[in-house]
Design a protein around this motif. Structure first.
Motif, PDB file in Angstrom:
ATOM      1  N   GLY A 285     -54.442 123.458 -11.519  1.00 20.61           N
ATOM      2  CA  GLY A 285     -53.982 124.745 -12.049  1.00 20.61           C
ATOM      3  C   GLY A 285     -54.424 124.627 -13.589  1.00 20.61           C
ATOM      4  N   SER A 286     -54.525 123.441 -14.431  1.00 23.23           N
ATOM      5  CA  SER A 286     -54.561 123.304 -15.538  1.00 23.23           C
ATOM      6  C   SER A 286     -56.003 123.592 -16.117  1.00 23.23           C
ATOM      7  N   ALA A 288     -58.224 125.433 -13.854  1.00 22.97           N
ATOM      8  CA  ALA A 288     -58.324 126.934 -13.913  1.00 22.97           C
ATOM      9  C   ALA A 288     -57.837 127.966 -14.861  1.00 22.97           C
ATOM     10  N   LEU A 289     -56.692 127.385 -15.327  1.00 23.36           N
ATOM     11  CA  LEU A 289     -56.028 128.407 -16.194  1.00 23.36           C
ATOM     12  C   LEU A 289     -56.209 128.011 -17.613  1.00 23.36           C
ATOM     13  N   GLY A 290     -56.674 126.784 -17.777  1.00 27.40           N
ATOM     14  CA  GLY A 290     -56.793 126.207 -19.181  1.00 27.40           C
ATOM     15  C   GLY A 290     -55.451 125.990 -19.871  1.00 27.40           C
ATOM     16  N   GLY A 291     -55.471 125.061 -21.003  1.00 31.11           N
ATOM     17  CA  GLY A 291     -54.136 124.814 -21.605  1.00 31.11           C
ATOM     18  C   GLY A 291     -54.660 123.622 -22.575  1.00 31.11           C
ATOM     19  N   GLN A 306     -57.704 120.959 -26.484  1.00 32.58           N
ATOM     20  CA  GLN A 306     -57.710 122.121 -25.509  1.00 32.58           C
ATOM     21  C   GLN A 306     -58.525 122.334 -24.472  1.00 32.58           C
ATOM     22  N   ALA A 309     -60.090 127.618 -20.136  1.00 33.47           N
ATOM     23  CA  ALA A 309     -59.922 128.052 -18.587  1.00 33.47           C
ATOM     24  C   ALA A 309     -61.278 128.078 -17.790  1.00 33.47           C
ATOM     25  N   GLY A 310     -61.134 127.587 -16.437  1.00 32.72           N
ATOM     26  CA  GLY A 310     -62.444 127.590 -15.652  1.00 32.72           C
ATOM     27  C   GLY A 310     -63.049 126.166 -15.862  1.00 32.72           C
ATOM     28  N   PHE A 358     -54.079 132.095  -2.195  1.00 35.27           N
ATOM     29  CA  PHE A 358     -55.059 132.061  -3.094  1.00 35.27           C
ATOM     30  C   PHE A 358     -56.518 132.247  -2.699  1.00 35.27           C
ATOM     31  N   SER A 362     -59.183 134.929  -3.331  1.00 36.58           N
ATOM     32  CA  SER A 362     -60.546 134.854  -3.658  1.00 36.58           C
ATOM     33  C   SER A 362     -61.793 135.219  -3.082  1.00 36.58           C
TER      34      SER A 362
END
Length: 385
Positions: A285-286, A288-291, A306, A309-310, A358, A362
């Motif tokens: 999830g991190s 894919a979503l970034g953070g 940092q 995302a992706g 999901f 997709s």
């Protein structure tokens, strides 16, 4: 046939100093030596002539007589100082071994350790250099440290103060070599010099050896030393401690101690020069979503980086100046973070449901991917049929 002037033979001026005469003879001896002039038969005679001239001019009394009477001082009845009777001897062909011995000292004395002064002997043997292998952690290599080590070595004997003689008495001059440490033997035209067999080249002997060290002047002992390890060292770095090696024989100077460092492998960090690499796991999830994620650093702290995302597994990011310091100063290296995207395991029913949803979404967002996988499924089904 009349003899040439001795000063002319050696290529020096009349009234030349003893040092100039010796230098002149050195030059002629090397220039005219028969072994170097096998194609010149006359060289042997000229070599003997130079030897004869040096044998006279190196001796103050003979030189004074020659300066006053010339060659006549060594012919007929002329004796010491030019007075009738006696005779100098040493004229004519001269004493080759004596003359060449002086030049041998001058040419090779430094190379072979020198003859030394009468009764002085050769300089006491220097102790051996020692090697000590030391393993340290990557954290210690980063920060540097002061470390105590125990080194098995030879130290000066306290009972005899390193002299090797009982009660600290001074050794006596070797009677065989008279303290020179070397003996000579005549072999044809040449003088061969070797270490004295009685004193092993030391020039001194011990009549009453020390009971503690048995005449060696040193004993085996573990020494505790403090070593300063600077920040930035790596495997193969060598630290030299001058004079901390093995003690010399009978008061001779000590050798050096060389410490070879090995930096242990770290469970988190891999080192490449000043840079550190760290593989950090991130959730699907991190990625894919970034953070923002928190990572450990070599100084014991934590840093934040940092994640775009992706992000995929293998993506690298850099934390500036979070690597290793340079041993000789300069900028600190960087910390390279490599992402490792984790596939979730042990899913609950609800998590599986969400992932199926999901996947369906997709396929709707990427119909080309759905068409590809459908074609692959149809192919395998046809193979089974």
């Amino acid at each position: 046939m009349s003899k040439r002037d001795y000063y002319e033979v050696l290529g020096v001026a009349k009234g030349a100093s003893a040092d100039e005469i010796k230098k002149g003879y050195r030059k002629k001896a090397k220039e005219l030596h028969p072994d170097r002039n096998t194609d010149k038969p006359e060289a042997e005679g000229q070599f003997k002539e130079a030897n004869e001239a040096y044998e006279v001019l190196k001796n103050d009394d003979k030189k004074a007589a020659y300066d006053r009477y010339g060659h006549a001082a060594f012919e007929g009845g002329m004796g010491g100082g030019g007075r009738p009777g006696g005779g100098f001897g040493g004229g004519g062909q001269g004493d080759f071994s004596s003359a060449f011995s002086d030049v041998f000292d001058d040419l090779f004395g430094d190379f072979m350790g020198g003859r030394g002064q009468q009764g002085g002997g050769r300089r006491a043997a220097r102790g051996s250099d020692l090697r000590f292998n030391l393993r340290i952690s990557l954290e210690d290599a980063f920060s540097g440290l002061q470390k105590s080590i125990n080194v098995p070595t030879s130290v000066g004997c306290g009972s005899c103060n390193g002299t090797g003689a009982e009660g600290g008495a001074e050794p006596t001059t070797c009677p065989t070599c008279s303290g020179i440490g070397k003996v000579r033997a005549q072999q044809g035209f040449f003088t061969v010099e070797r270490a004295c067999p009685t004193c092993s080249g030391l020039g001194q002997i011990i009549k009453n050896p020390c009971n503690s060290c048995r005449g060696a002047g040193r004993v085996e002992k573990d020494r505790s030393l403090s070593v300063n390890i600077p920040a930035g060292v790596e495997t193969g770095t060598r630290i030299r401690l001058a004079g901390e090696g093995e003690a010399g024989m009978r008061g001779g100077p000590s050798g050096d101690l060389y410490i070879f460092l090995e930096v242990q492998e770290h469970e988190l960090f891999e080192r490449d020069g000043p840079n550190l690499f760290c593989r950090v796991p991130v959730t699907m999830g991190s990625a894919a979503l970034g953070g923002s994620i928190e990572v450990p650093t070599i100084d014991g702290g934590r840093g934040r980086v940092q994640v775009p995302a992706g992000s995929q597994s293998g993506r690298q990011m850099r934390l500036r100046s979070k690597g290793m310091p340079h041993l000789r100063g300069g900028a600190t290296g960087d910390m390279i973070i490599e992402l490792a995207v984790e596939t979730p395991v042990n899913l609950t029913a609800r998590q599986k449901e969400i992932l199926r949803e999901f996947d369906e979404l997709s396929e709707e967002n990427h119909p080309e991917s759905s068409s590809f996988f459908s074609s692959v499924k149809s192919f395998w089904d046809s193979m089974k049929g």
